[in-house]
Enzyme design. Structure first.
Site, PDB file in Angstrom:
ATOM      1  N   LEU A 209       0.458  -1.024  -0.012  1.00 29.69           N
ATOM      2  CA  LEU A 209       0.039   0.880  -0.248  1.00 29.69           C
ATOM      3  C   LEU A 209       0.737   1.142   0.052  1.00 29.69           C
ATOM      4  O   LEU A 209       1.634   0.866   0.927  1.00 29.69           O
ATOM      5  CB  LEU A 209      -0.637   0.231   1.123  1.00 29.69           C
ATOM      6  CG  LEU A 209      -1.608   1.385   1.553  1.00 29.69           C
ATOM      7  CD1 LEU A 209      -2.700   1.200   0.339  1.00 29.69           C
ATOM      8  CD2 LEU A 209      -2.607   1.021   2.352  1.00 29.69           C
ATOM      9  N   HIS A 210       0.901   2.107  -0.925  1.00 32.91           N
ATOM     10  CA  HIS A 210       1.192   3.472  -1.101  1.00 32.91           C
ATOM     11  C   HIS A 210       0.470   4.363  -2.348  1.00 32.91           C
ATOM     12  O   HIS A 210      -0.085   3.931  -2.369  1.00 32.91           O
ATOM     13  CB  HIS A 210       3.000   2.956  -1.179  1.00 32.91           C
ATOM     14  CG  HIS A 210       3.080   2.742  -2.826  1.00 32.91           C
ATOM     15  ND1 HIS A 210       2.612   1.329  -3.041  1.00 32.91           N
ATOM     16  CD2 HIS A 210       2.851   3.301  -4.077  1.00 32.91           C
ATOM     17  CE1 HIS A 210       2.574   1.559  -4.694  1.00 32.91           C
ATOM     18  NE2 HIS A 210       3.014   2.438  -5.045  1.00 32.91           N
ATOM     19  N   PHE A 211       0.975   5.786  -1.683  1.00 34.25           N
ATOM     20  CA  PHE A 211       0.406   7.429  -2.450  1.00 34.25           C
ATOM     21  C   PHE A 211       1.752   7.466  -2.879  1.00 34.25           C
ATOM     22  O   PHE A 211       2.354   7.399  -2.024  1.00 34.25           O
ATOM     23  CB  PHE A 211      -0.176   7.557  -1.668  1.00 34.25           C
ATOM     24  CG  PHE A 211      -1.749   7.290  -1.659  1.00 34.25           C
ATOM     25  CD1 PHE A 211      -3.235   7.226  -1.872  1.00 34.25           C
ATOM     26  CD2 PHE A 211      -1.828   6.217  -0.263  1.00 34.25           C
ATOM     27  CE1 PHE A 211      -4.557   7.498  -1.567  1.00 34.25           C
ATOM     28  CE2 PHE A 211      -3.146   6.287   0.605  1.00 34.25           C
ATOM     29  CZ  PHE A 211      -4.417   6.105   0.069  1.00 34.25           C
TER      30      PHE A 211
END
Length: 428
Positions: free
Chosen positions: A233-235
């Protein structure tokens, strides 16, 4: 903005294959072998603060504290040579035409970016420890920890312990940057969450945009199947001192939710999408958009998200390019460019990998690529119906934007997109 100094490029320590020193695994990574007693800066944001959600507020704010920290820390890592290439040497130009697409020649990203290591036909896939993930990066790539403050006030500690048990969120450099200040927001990193949006992590992303308070700083999200390359999970986020073409596109209001969130659709833009903005509080917007994203995930629909205007406006863009690619429906000339249309390209920042494509960049070429990304009109209406069914639950009611009076929404209401002259949401 800070002056940019060009420095020799070296690889970060987790990418090296040299003999390991004595301590830990020798790479100063984030795993248990190296994380004991490590310290990193910590930024605590003031959660629950009544924020001005009007777009003008973003443009009028002075330089925010978080903004200065991101820029200063990123500049430090650049001077230390932690990036795979010098992004400040990349050529950039605005393509003449109606939309003002922005083209960048980034040959380094093409040659040195990490390849995708998972299937592209499933939006939801379990985390795989054997694949690359962000716990393997070097500690020097982490800029700071990011969390809501413990006492309700904005805080910054330059040398804070890492509370591994409570899985902090980190902001790290992107070692294959697209633009100045390109960073990653990695929520609850030690939980090793797969690439999927939920309410908590999307709220964290909106708060980061709001805290940065810079209209040139945008966050983006790519789902699996929509050109995310790492299933952890990453932005992403970076600075671009130009408006994205999608931000200038005209819109038409579809509905206004009881939480104050306005929902619109893009008009006259090559990619069909929805725009969410406003809300009585930042979490009203976060909850609405995350519900829409969860709906797309559960229905295996790849999508991209752009967070704009200091967290006040969010673009949600379902797409089908990888599906068309797999079916052999994309022209060879487009495939030859090796451009993967993720959130930045869809928003109008075309990251090109070949000098030939950069020299010949035109609005017609950009529109042709984005036309392959967009859902058809019929499919987009079907997806809209799914999204509105998700966001018009009994917890988030909706006020239709049309001339006809409609009874109050109940938990049993079934929304549907109905074509008509008013192009409004009709609840049946």
């Amino acid at each position: 903005m800070l002056s940019i100094k060009r420095v020799p490029t070296v690889v970060s320590n987790y990418q090296k294959d040299e003999d390991a020193p004595v301590n830990g695994c020798g790479r100063n990574c984030l795993k248990s072998c190296c994380i004991q007693e490590a310290k990193l800066p910590l930024y605590g944001f003031k959660r629950g603060e009544a924020k001005d959600l009007s777009p003008i507020a973003c443009k009028e704010r002075p330089v925010a504290f978080l903004d200065s920290i991101i820029l200063g820390q990123w500049e430090d890592r650049m001077q230390r040579g932690l990036f795979r290439y010098d992004v400040t040497a990349c050529e950039t130009k605005v393509i003449p035409g109606e939309y003002g697409f922005i083209a960048q020649l980034n040959e380094g990203r093409h040659l040195k970016k990490r390849p995708t290591e998972f299937r592209v036909d499933k939006v939801l896939q379990p985390f795989d420890e054997t694949k690359f993930n962000f716990t393997k990066v070097g500690q020097e790539e982490i800029l700071f920890q990011f969390k809501s403050s413990s006492d309700g006030e904005t805080q910054f500690f330059p040398d804070a312990p890492i509370d591994v048990e409570n899985s902090p969120s980190f902001v790290a450099i992107n070692v294959s940057p697209i633009e100045y200040g390109h960073v990653l927001l990695i929520p609850r990193i030690f939980e090793c969450l797969p690439q999927r949006i939920d309410h908590a992590n999307f709220s964290l992303a909106l708060h980061m945009a709001a805290e940065a308070g810079n209209p040139y700083f945008r966050l983006g999200y790519n789902s699996l199947g929509a050109f995310a390359t790492i299933n952890h999970l990453h932005f992403q986020a970076y600075y671009l001192a130009l408006p994205f073409p999608i931000e200038k596109a005209s819109t038409k209001k579809i509905a206004k939710l009881n939480g104050g969130v306005k929902v619109s659709k893009l008009l006259n833009y090559p990619v069909r999408g929805l725009v969410f903005e406003g809300g009585h509080a930042l979490d009203d917007l976060a909850n609405t958009v995350s519900e829409a994203c969860i709906c797309l995930q559960h229905n295996n629909i790849p999508y991209n998200v752009l967070i704009s205007d200091c967290g006040r406006r969010v673009f949600l863009l379902p797409q089908c390019y990888a599906e068309k690619q797999a079916l052999g429906e994309v022209r060879a000339e487009l495939l030859d460019t090796q451009v993967n249309p993720a959130v930045w390209e869809i928003s109008g920042h075309m990251v090109l990998k070949r000098k030939k494509d950069f020299d010949e960049a035109s609005e017609a070429n950009a529109r042709e690529l984005l036309a392959e990304v967009s859902l058809s009109k019929e499919r987009f209406e079907e997806v809209n119906a799914l999204i509105f069914q998700a966001i018009t639950s009994e917890k988030i009611d909706v006020t239709p934007q049309c001339l006809e009076e409609v009874d109050a929404v109940s938990s049993s209401t079934k929304p549907a997109m109905v074509p008509g002259s008013h192009e409004c949401l009709v609840l049946q």
